[in-house]
Write a protein that holds these residues in place. Structure first.
Motif, PDB file in Angstrom:
ATOM      1  N   LEU A 120       0.809  -1.235   0.000  1.00  0.00           N
ATOM      2  CA  LEU A 120       0.000   0.000   0.000  1.00  0.00           C
ATOM      3  C   LEU A 120       0.834   1.274   0.000  1.00  0.00           C
ATOM      4  O   LEU A 120       0.323   2.341  -0.353  1.00  0.00           O
ATOM      5  N   HIS A 121       2.105   1.164   0.376  1.00  0.00           N
ATOM      6  CA  HIS A 121       2.916   2.393   0.399  1.00  0.00           C
ATOM      7  C   HIS A 121       3.020   3.036  -0.980  1.00  0.00           C
ATOM      8  O   HIS A 121       3.097   4.252  -1.096  1.00  0.00           O
ATOM      9  N   TRP A 122       3.005   2.229  -2.022  1.00  0.00           N
ATOM     10  CA  TRP A 122       3.029   2.789  -3.379  1.00  0.00           C
ATOM     11  C   TRP A 122       1.820   3.711  -3.583  1.00  0.00           C
ATOM     12  O   TRP A 122       1.923   4.791  -4.165  1.00  0.00           O
ATOM     13  N   TYR A 123       0.665   3.286  -3.071  1.00  0.00           N
ATOM     14  CA  TYR A 123      -0.569   4.068  -3.232  1.00  0.00           C
ATOM     15  C   TYR A 123      -0.527   5.349  -2.389  1.00  0.00           C
ATOM     16  O   TYR A 123      -1.047   6.390  -2.804  1.00  0.00           O
ATOM     17  N   VAL A 124       0.090   5.268  -1.217  1.00  0.00           N
ATOM     18  CA  VAL A 124       0.213   6.463  -0.370  1.00  0.00           C
ATOM     19  C   VAL A 124       1.004   7.532  -1.133  1.00  0.00           C
ATOM     20  O   VAL A 124       0.583   8.694  -1.228  1.00  0.00           O
ATOM     21  N   ASP A 125       2.128   7.126  -1.717  1.00  0.00           N
ATOM     22  CA  ASP A 125       2.952   8.075  -2.483  1.00  0.00           C
ATOM     23  C   ASP A 125       2.190   8.594  -3.695  1.00  0.00           C
ATOM     24  O   ASP A 125       2.247   9.785  -4.021  1.00  0.00           O
ATOM     25  N   GLU A 126       1.510   7.699  -4.372  1.00  0.00           N
ATOM     26  CA  GLU A 126       0.754   8.079  -5.575  1.00  0.00           C
ATOM     27  C   GLU A 126      -0.314   9.121  -5.233  1.00  0.00           C
ATOM     28  O   GLU A 126      -0.534  10.073  -5.981  1.00  0.00           O
ATOM     29  N   GLN A 127      -0.970   8.946  -4.089  1.00  0.00           N
ATOM     30  CA  GLN A 127      -2.037   9.884  -3.714  1.00  0.00           C
ATOM     31  C   GLN A 127      -1.494  11.284  -3.441  1.00  0.00           C
ATOM     32  O   GLN A 127      -2.183  12.278  -3.698  1.00  0.00           O
ATOM     33  N   VAL A 128      -0.267  11.372  -2.923  1.00  0.00           N
ATOM     34  CA  VAL A 128       0.339  12.699  -2.712  1.00  0.00           C
ATOM     35  C   VAL A 128       0.431  13.408  -4.069  1.00  0.00           C
ATOM     36  O   VAL A 128       0.075  14.581  -4.213  1.00  0.00           O
ATOM     37  N   GLU A 129       0.901  12.662  -5.076  1.00  0.00           N
ATOM     38  CA  GLU A 129       1.018  13.215  -6.436  1.00  0.00           C
ATOM     39  C   GLU A 129      -0.347  13.591  -7.005  1.00  0.00           C
ATOM     40  O   GLU A 129      -0.531  14.662  -7.581  1.00  0.00           O
ATOM     41  N   GLU A 130      -1.304  12.681  -6.861  1.00  0.00           N
ATOM     42  CA  GLU A 130      -2.619  12.892  -7.461  1.00  0.00           C
ATOM     43  C   GLU A 130      -3.289  14.136  -6.873  1.00  0.00           C
ATOM     44  O   GLU A 130      -3.871  14.935  -7.599  1.00  0.00           O
ATOM     45  N   GLU A 131      -3.215  14.282  -5.559  1.00  0.00           N
ATOM     46  CA  GLU A 131      -3.834  15.453  -4.933  1.00  0.00           C
ATOM     47  C   GLU A 131      -3.111  16.734  -5.359  1.00  0.00           C
ATOM     48  O   GLU A 131      -3.750  17.749  -5.638  1.00  0.00           O
ATOM     49  N   ALA A 132      -1.782  16.671  -5.396  1.00  0.00           N
ATOM     50  CA  ALA A 132      -1.006  17.871  -5.764  1.00  0.00           C
ATOM     51  C   ALA A 132      -1.327  18.285  -7.197  1.00  0.00           C
ATOM     52  O   ALA A 132      -1.511  19.481  -7.481  1.00  0.00           O
TER      53      ALA A 132
END
Ligand code: OFO
Length: 168
Positions: A120-132
């Motif tokens: 799930l850590h991949w998704y945590v990082d991805e969400q930072v990008e997506e929101e930004a």
């Protein structure tokens, strides 16, 4: 092997990622209909990325010896008030997904399920990008307000988006 509870939660997340793809396809159609072909292209790639997010979950569930269970997709919104309203909706949707990923990670940590936590850590990082990314585009719309020239340039700029490298 993962717990029954984790299997259900991962399948729910799989459904949310597929819905994200479906939602961005609906937004793509809105932009096509309003002659924003560049932004429509951006949305097409966003929908494809969400499908990749779903595929990663699909593969993980199978790899850990669990069972994929596909569920119905909700009907996405059809109409928006303006292009800016669409991106505000993207930003809110991504915040919703981030919360969902965080809840999943909390569950994995509670269950001492290290394999799922690491995945799930991949998704945590991805969400930072997506929101930004979504927040930045909302700010761009705020800056140009209703300027036709600004909308034209933003459409061109967003149309330059390139597909992300495959991660599955
Ligand atoms: Fe938009 O990151 Fe998946 O849902």
């Amino acid at each position: 092997m993962i717990s029954e509870k984790m299997q259900v939660a991962l399948n729910e997340q799989l459904n949310k990622e597929l819905f994200s793809s479906y939602l961005y396809m609906a937004m793509e159609a809105y932009f096509e209909d309003n002659n924003f072909t560049g932004i429509a292209r951006w949305m097409e790639l966003q929908a494809e990325e969400e499908h990749i997010h779903a595929s990663k979950l699909y593969s993980f569930i199978i790899k850990v010896g669990s069972r994929v269970k596909l569920q119905s997709l909700a009907e996405p919104q059809f109409e928006w008030d303006s292009p800016k309203a669409v991106f505000q909706a993207v930003y809110e949707h991504e915040q919703f997904i981030s919360k969902s990923i965080n809840d999943l990670l909390d569950l994995a940590i509670d269950e001492r399920d290290h394999a799922t936590s690491t995945f799930l850590h991949w998704y945590v990082d991805e969400q930072v990008e997506e929101e930004a990314n979504a927040a930045e585009i909302v700010r761009n719309f705020e800056m140009i307000e209703d300027s036709k020239g600004g909308l034209f340039l933003l459409d061109r700029e967003l149309g330059n988006r390139v597909a992300a490298a495959p991660t599955v």
